[in-house]
Write an enzyme that holds these catalytic residues in place. Sequence first.
Site, PDB file in Angstrom:
ATOM      1  N   ASP A  31      -8.561  64.383 -37.240  1.00  0.00           N
ATOM      2  CA  ASP A  31      -8.998  63.384 -36.262  1.00  0.00           C
ATOM      3  C   ASP A  31      -8.971  64.035 -34.883  1.00  0.00           C
ATOM      4  OD1 ASP A  31      -8.728  59.891 -36.339  1.00  0.00           O
ATOM      5  OD2 ASP A  31      -9.038  61.006 -34.465  1.00  0.00           O
ATOM      6  N   THR A  35     -10.913  58.364 -30.227  1.00  0.00           N
ATOM      7  CA  THR A  35     -10.663  56.914 -30.191  1.00  0.00           C
ATOM      8  C   THR A  35      -9.421  56.544 -31.006  1.00  0.00           C
ATOM      9  OG1 THR A  35     -12.227  56.619 -32.013  1.00  0.00           O
ATOM     10  CG2 THR A  35     -13.071  56.215 -29.799  1.00  0.00           C
ATOM     11  N   GLY A  36      -8.954  57.446 -31.830  1.00  0.00           N
ATOM     12  CA  GLY A  36      -7.759  57.177 -32.638  1.00  0.00           C
ATOM     13  C   GLY A  36      -6.482  57.467 -31.859  1.00  0.00           C
ATOM     14  N   PHE A  70     -13.783  58.515 -42.519  1.00  0.00           N
ATOM     15  CA  PHE A  70     -13.841  57.330 -41.635  1.00  0.00           C
ATOM     16  C   PHE A  70     -14.277  57.700 -40.222  1.00  0.00           C
ATOM     17  CE2 PHE A  70     -10.518  56.765 -44.766  1.00  0.00           C
ATOM     18  CZ  PHE A  70     -10.729  55.493 -45.241  1.00  0.00           C
ATOM     19  N   THR A 114     -21.672  50.911 -43.641  1.00  0.00           N
ATOM     20  CA  THR A 114     -21.568  49.634 -42.927  1.00  0.00           C
ATOM     21  C   THR A 114     -22.675  48.659 -43.308  1.00  0.00           C
ATOM     22  OG1 THR A 114     -21.779  48.630 -40.707  1.00  0.00           O
ATOM     23  CG2 THR A 114     -22.837  50.730 -41.007  1.00  0.00           C
ATOM     24  N   TYR A 138     -26.335  52.858 -34.338  1.00  0.00           N
ATOM     25  CA  TYR A 138     -25.116  52.970 -35.145  1.00  0.00           C
ATOM     26  C   TYR A 138     -25.448  52.819 -36.635  1.00  0.00           C
ATOM     27  CZ  TYR A 138     -20.895  51.419 -37.498  1.00  0.00           C
ATOM     28  OH  TYR A 138     -19.882  51.279 -38.407  1.00  0.00           O
ATOM     29  N   GLY A 278     -29.243  41.508 -30.959  1.00  0.00           N
ATOM     30  CA  GLY A 278     -29.103  42.161 -32.264  1.00  0.00           C
ATOM     31  C   GLY A 278     -28.155  41.476 -33.229  1.00  0.00           C
TER      32      GLY A 278
HETATM   33  N1  UFG Z   1     -18.457  37.325 -30.995  1.00  0.00           N
HETATM   34  C1  UFG Z   1     -18.350  36.390 -29.995  1.00  0.00           C
HETATM   35  N2  UFG Z   1     -17.587  36.698 -28.889  1.00  0.00           N
HETATM   36  C2  UFG Z   1     -16.931  37.887 -28.769  1.00  0.00           C
HETATM   37  C3  UFG Z   1     -17.048  38.832 -29.805  1.00  0.00           C
HETATM   38  C4  UFG Z   1     -17.817  38.528 -30.900  1.00  0.00           C
HETATM   39  O1  UFG Z   1     -18.921  35.314 -30.057  1.00  0.00           O
HETATM   40  O2  UFG Z   1     -16.283  38.100 -27.743  1.00  0.00           O
HETATM   41  C5  UFG Z   1     -19.241  37.002 -32.187  1.00  0.00           C
HETATM   42  C6  UFG Z   1     -20.415  37.938 -32.402  1.00  0.00           C
HETATM   43  O3  UFG Z   1     -21.546  37.498 -31.689  1.00  0.00           O
HETATM   44  C7  UFG Z   1     -20.590  37.865 -33.905  1.00  0.00           C
HETATM   45  C8  UFG Z   1     -19.173  37.626 -34.433  1.00  0.00           C
HETATM   46  O4  UFG Z   1     -18.432  37.144 -33.303  1.00  0.00           O
HETATM   47  O5  UFG Z   1     -21.367  36.765 -34.242  1.00  0.00           O
HETATM   48  C9  UFG Z   1     -18.512  38.874 -34.929  1.00  0.00           C
HETATM   49  O6  UFG Z   1     -18.652  39.896 -33.964  1.00  0.00           O
HETATM   50  P1  UFG Z   1     -17.893  41.287 -34.052  1.00  0.00           P
HETATM   51  O7  UFG Z   1     -18.274  42.056 -32.830  1.00  0.00           O
HETATM   52  O8  UFG Z   1     -16.449  41.061 -34.323  1.00  0.00           O
HETATM   53  O9  UFG Z   1     -18.490  41.966 -35.355  1.00  0.00           O
HETATM   54  P2  UFG Z   1     -20.022  42.244 -35.739  1.00  0.00           P
HETATM   55  O10 UFG Z   1     -20.371  41.272 -36.811  1.00  0.00           O
HETATM   56  O11 UFG Z   1     -20.911  42.320 -34.591  1.00  0.00           O
HETATM   57  O12 UFG Z   1     -19.918  43.744 -36.256  1.00  0.00           O
HETATM   58  C10 UFG Z   1     -19.407  44.121 -37.495  1.00  0.00           C
HETATM   59  C11 UFG Z   1     -18.779  45.497 -37.394  1.00  0.00           C
HETATM   60  C12 UFG Z   1     -19.819  46.495 -36.974  1.00  0.00           C
HETATM   61  C13 UFG Z   1     -20.962  46.455 -37.935  1.00  0.00           C
HETATM   62  C14 UFG Z   1     -21.492  45.063 -38.104  1.00  0.00           C
HETATM   63  C15 UFG Z   1     -22.452  45.000 -39.235  1.00  0.00           C
HETATM   64  O13 UFG Z   1     -17.732  45.468 -36.471  1.00  0.00           O
HETATM   65  O14 UFG Z   1     -19.258  47.783 -36.972  1.00  0.00           O
HETATM   66  O15 UFG Z   1     -20.447  44.149 -38.421  1.00  0.00           O
HETATM   67  O16 UFG Z   1     -23.540  44.254 -38.860  1.00  0.00           O
HETATM   68  F1  UFG Z   1     -21.980  47.236 -37.467  1.00  0.00           F
END
Ligand code: UFG
Length: 318
Positions: A31, A35-36, A70, A114, A138, A278
């Site tokens: 590693d 970030t770790g 990872f 992912t 990503y 997105g």
């Molecule tokens: N969300 C909020 N407020 C926040 C953070 C998140 O409303 O402050 C919402 C997001 O819009 C989303 C949900 O909570 O609808 C989950 O969001 P996360 O950022 O926790 O996770 P994601 O679903 O965006 O992302 C995860 C993984 C990514 C991966 C993705 C696959 O963390 O690495 O799923 O689509 F790419």
Amino acid sequence: MRVLVAGGAGYIGSVVTAGLLAAGHEVTVLDDLSTGHADAVPSGATLAAVSLHDSAPVLADVRPEAVLHFAAKSLVGVSQQRPHEYWDTNVGGSLALLEAMRAADCRRIVFSSTAATYGEPESVPIREDAPTRPTNTYGASKLAVDHMLTSYAVAHGFAAVSLRYFNVAGAAYGLGERHATETHLIPIALEVAAGKREALTIYGEDYPTPDGTCIRDYVHVEDLADAHLLALSAPAEGEHRIYNLGNGTGFSVQEVVDAAREVTGHPVPVVVGARRAGDPAQLVASSDLIRSDLGWAPRHTDLAGIVRDAWDVARTRA
Ligand code: UFG
């Protein structure tokens, strides 16, 4: 087994390292600590603090029988602004690692892929045969490595498994999420509960879901660790398998906020903001394939339990 864990100082890699050690494996963590955290590497594992690009001497020295990979950059938003970093680390770094494996005569690998490889789903739950149309760099970089593994299996006899994670959450072995830039919903909700942030912004409540907020599939990091241990010995040489990893149940952003309030006993003030670019309305995995092929069965499917485990570790650290 003698294993090398690339990215073992990160959230998921450190938990899986602890699981591997508990199962009696001999572990070296590789590693670059970008970030770790060195203190997340479980005692009992050896740390080589180098990048994927410089992994060859470490593999030549350790001669692992298998690699769990990872190590990656994983912030969707940043991948859109600084794509070169994602191609360099996630694709270039992975290629360097696979070549280091070949040179060290190691051909067994489990790779962290992912749900972002699928992009906007046509239907949920998402199966492994769904079209892969990533909507960000990503996801595209992870998909490129999945393709890399298929070709290395065919050409070089690699025994490979890609595990496509949905929303990993919770904590295990005293190890939880700890990112310098936190973007994930559950850790942010818990920081608000702990008083470290004023409020949580809900990114949109006008989605076509029952309460209008996005639905995600939260899978406990300990269940994820179980899947890695099962995947380690599953494929034959020349085989590349791809499995989705999720609970198969979706929870909305609002339900996560409610769970954070219930578990912590603290208010979690929210403000409703605009949609985040997105974000698909719903991402839920079909995990039927890994359940039937490997006998994987998640043990932590209850949202409050997942949030509670994350909270317990976050509080201890505070
Ligand atoms: N969300 C909020 N407020 C926040 C953070 C998140 O409303 O402050 C919402 C997001 O819009 C989303 C949900 O909570 O609808 C989950 O969001 P996360 O950022 O926790 O996770 P994601 O679903 O965006 O992302 C995860 C993984 C990514 C991966 C993705 C696959 O963390 O690495 O799923 O689509 F790419």
